[in-house]
Design a protein around this motif. Structure first.
Motif, PDB file in Angstrom:
ATOM      1  N   LEU A  71       0.824  -1.218   0.000  1.00  0.00           N
ATOM      2  CA  LEU A  71       0.000   0.000   0.000  1.00  0.00           C
ATOM      3  C   LEU A  71       0.849   1.253   0.000  1.00  0.00           C
ATOM      4  O   LEU A  71       0.533   2.231  -0.680  1.00  0.00           O
ATOM      5  CB  LEU A  71      -0.929   0.000   1.225  1.00  0.00           C
ATOM      6  N   GLN A  92      -0.067   6.674   7.144  1.00  0.00           N
ATOM      7  CA  GLN A  92      -1.405   6.202   6.812  1.00  0.00           C
ATOM      8  C   GLN A  92      -2.392   6.847   7.771  1.00  0.00           C
ATOM      9  O   GLN A  92      -2.171   6.847   8.981  1.00  0.00           O
ATOM     10  CB  GLN A  92      -1.459   4.677   6.951  1.00  0.00           C
ATOM     11  N   THR A  95      -8.817   4.307   6.553  1.00  0.00           N
ATOM     12  CA  THR A  95      -9.371   3.666   5.372  1.00  0.00           C
ATOM     13  C   THR A  95     -10.881   3.837   5.396  1.00  0.00           C
ATOM     14  O   THR A  95     -11.513   3.612   6.420  1.00  0.00           O
ATOM     15  CB  THR A  95      -8.995   2.180   5.360  1.00  0.00           C
ATOM     16  N   GLY A  97     -14.487   2.880   3.511  1.00  0.00           N
ATOM     17  CA  GLY A  97     -15.071   1.962   2.544  1.00  0.00           C
ATOM     18  C   GLY A  97     -16.553   1.783   2.788  1.00  0.00           C
ATOM     19  O   GLY A  97     -16.966   1.528   3.907  1.00  0.00           O
ATOM     20  N   VAL A 110      -7.591   3.787   0.895  1.00  0.00           N
ATOM     21  CA  VAL A 110      -6.637   3.946   1.984  1.00  0.00           C
ATOM     22  C   VAL A 110      -6.056   5.347   1.867  1.00  0.00           C
ATOM     23  O   VAL A 110      -5.423   5.685   0.874  1.00  0.00           O
ATOM     24  CB  VAL A 110      -5.520   2.893   1.901  1.00  0.00           C
ATOM     25  N   TYR A 166       1.668  17.315  19.907  1.00  0.00           N
ATOM     26  CA  TYR A 166       2.561  16.529  20.767  1.00  0.00           C
ATOM     27  C   TYR A 166       3.737  15.897  20.021  1.00  0.00           C
ATOM     28  O   TYR A 166       4.427  15.044  20.574  1.00  0.00           O
ATOM     29  CB  TYR A 166       1.768  15.465  21.549  1.00  0.00           C
ATOM     30  N   PHE A 238       8.038  12.231  20.327  1.00  0.00           N
ATOM     31  CA  PHE A 238       6.805  12.478  21.071  1.00  0.00           C
ATOM     32  C   PHE A 238       7.117  13.279  22.318  1.00  0.00           C
ATOM     33  O   PHE A 238       7.952  12.871  23.127  1.00  0.00           O
ATOM     34  CB  PHE A 238       6.144  11.160  21.452  1.00  0.00           C
ATOM     35  N   PHE A 239       6.464  14.420  22.468  1.00  0.00           N
ATOM     36  CA  PHE A 239       6.628  15.218  23.676  1.00  0.00           C
ATOM     37  C   PHE A 239       5.696  14.690  24.759  1.00  0.00           C
ATOM     38  O   PHE A 239       4.605  14.203  24.452  1.00  0.00           O
ATOM     39  CB  PHE A 239       6.314  16.686  23.381  1.00  0.00           C
ATOM     40  N   PRO A 240       6.116  14.808  26.023  1.00  0.00           N
ATOM     41  CA  PRO A 240       5.281  14.279  27.100  1.00  0.00           C
ATOM     42  C   PRO A 240       4.057  15.142  27.397  1.00  0.00           C
ATOM     43  O   PRO A 240       3.158  14.714  28.098  1.00  0.00           O
ATOM     44  CB  PRO A 240       6.232  14.244  28.295  1.00  0.00           C
ATOM     45  N   ARG A 241       4.034  16.352  26.885  1.00  0.00           N
ATOM     46  CA  ARG A 241       2.849  17.190  27.076  1.00  0.00           C
ATOM     47  C   ARG A 241       2.438  17.798  25.760  1.00  0.00           C
ATOM     48  O   ARG A 241       3.260  18.033  24.886  1.00  0.00           O
ATOM     49  CB  ARG A 241       3.134  18.362  28.030  1.00  0.00           C
ATOM     50  N   THR A 242       1.173  18.096  25.632  1.00  0.00           N
ATOM     51  CA  THR A 242       0.693  18.786  24.449  1.00  0.00           C
ATOM     52  C   THR A 242       0.945  20.274  24.620  1.00  0.00           C
ATOM     53  O   THR A 242       1.090  20.770  25.735  1.00  0.00           O
ATOM     54  CB  THR A 242      -0.823  18.578  24.264  1.00  0.00           C
TER      55      THR A 242
END
Lengths: 250, 250
Positions: A71, A92, A95, A97, A110, A166, A238-242
């Motif tokens: 894909l 991704q 999807t 459908g 997709v 984040y 990835f940060f631990p806080r937004t």
DNA sequence: GAAATAGTGTCTGTGAGACACTATTAG
DNA sequence: CTAATAGTGTCTCACAGACACTATTTC
């Protein structure tokens, strides 16, 4: 589901012909994001054939089982065709459908999003002679996109905006070298709100995802700014806080 | 992609027959999670037919274009068939598609995860007389699942674990009424690590996603515990910070 | 010098982690 | 009373937000 008892798997496979079973149509659609003129843009193509001929749509098309390894390859093929970009950030999204979204029958698509630097896109590379344009995400609603592409786009935009809270995804919308102020501006464009300079720089610095390019500066009629590049091999951080944006936002 | 010029859309659709084009096989697979005996479990079925006959697999199967309204309906049909559960928490995880994963040809599967309370699952409801079992996620590696289902399962487990860090997803693994200690235990099982009681309760309380059931207590040989239920209409709550688990974890 | 943007210092606020403390039941 | 689990008070720490401050360039 029941076949004759005790048949061997190879015999079963010999006999199996997928054309005997009704199957959904399978497509991929790519939401290609770039920041242009201080706005988040998506690449659209004008449909050259039926159905929905003449409408603007996301670049996409049928999965080609002879040609597409998987894909992701199918999405990459379409991206390359439209932009010439070889190594974008790809993710991704979802999807979709059902029996209604395409007049040709039960169809499934997709949806993949790609983040690229607008300057790296090379428009004329496609063999297909179809109209292609960037459209600001804000204005896509006015275009009445083909099929349910408005919904697909909406899902991709939501995913992008959510992850910018984040992660450092917007680094993939930048050119090779860029300043922290330029990166901050792109964050602000994607989020649609201001970001605090000091916190932003602290956050980015401590994530160690960028490296200063020694000696390279962006010059203007002011203090020159350090140029940075993305550290290779940095998976999505990835940060631990937004980012909350004003106190206590949900 | 080019058809005769100026044909009308309806004429095109009249003429269109999807059987003329090779299309991937399209299935859905459902990763049904429940907590049993202090462990995260997945529901598996033993394959009754070719291919991969006799192996354990995720419940799934071909999308039926005549029967399934959309992808979610296809996943729900399969879930209902195996467990009798009608209203689980459902979330699409990812779609896997390539030429290798199924011996019958290029195939694509939409992986959906479902969170249910194990006690609400009614095993014998299926018409199909196939073996069904719960398996602890930890031990699934020993079973050599059919096709690439180990990979699909892995993706679902990753998604679940990741989201438990910043949402209250495990509430969907609980029965109608439960205590905060029981909920905390389920969080710990999914995460595979201890969670601080005081912070956990603070977090859940301030999210306002649960309501105390007045007067209802879980009694034991100790102080009775307040029973809670999920507040209706509470969409997935997102916390602004992740659970970090010991200082400074990434 | 002024204008402009780059970049820092530092205080506040929020919510997680730690952990000791109190509360309420059965026996 | 003890044992056991429920539930709270409160301190520390990490990191986002706010905002004023300094730094370095062009003109």
């Amino acid at each position: 589901m029941e076949e004759s008892q005790d048949e061997s798997e190879s015999a079963y496979l010999q006999r199996y012909d997928s054309r005997n079973y009704p199957s959904p149509l399978v497509t991929v659609d790519v939401v290609i994001f770039a920041v242009i003129d201080d706005a988040l843009n998506v690449l659209l193509v004008k449909r050259g054939g039926h159905p929905e001929k003449g409408k603007w749509a996301l670049p996409g098309g049928f999965v080609r089982v002879e040609e597409d390894r998987d894909l992701e390859a199918a999405a990459l093929r379409r991206l390359r065709q439209e932009t010439g970009v070889e190594t974008p950030y790809l993710e991704q999204v979802a999807t979709f459908g059902d029996g209604q979204r395409d007049a040709r029958g039960w169809s499934l698509t997709v949806v993949t999003m790609a983040l690229i630097d607008a300057a790296s896109a090379n428009f004329s590379s496609g063999e297909t002679v179809q109209e292609t344009r960037w459209s600001a995400v804000e204005h896509c609603a006015d275009l009445t996109l083909a099929f349910d592409h408005a919904r697909l786009l909406e899902a991709a935009v939501q995913r992008l905006r959510a992850k910018v809270e984040y992660t450092a995804l917007p680094i993939h919308l930048m050119p090779e070298a860029f300043t922290l102020s330029e990166l901050q501006r792109v964050f602000e464009i994607v989020l649609g709100r201001r970001v605090e300079k000091a916190s932003f720089r602290r956050r980015i610095r401590e994530a160690s995802i960028l490296e200063a390019i020694p000696g390279e500066k962006r010059r203007g009629s002011n203090r020159p700014a350090q140029l940075y590049r993305v550290v290779e091999g940095e998976g999505a951080h990835f940060f631990p806080r937004t980012l909350t944006g004003r106190r206590g936002a949900s």
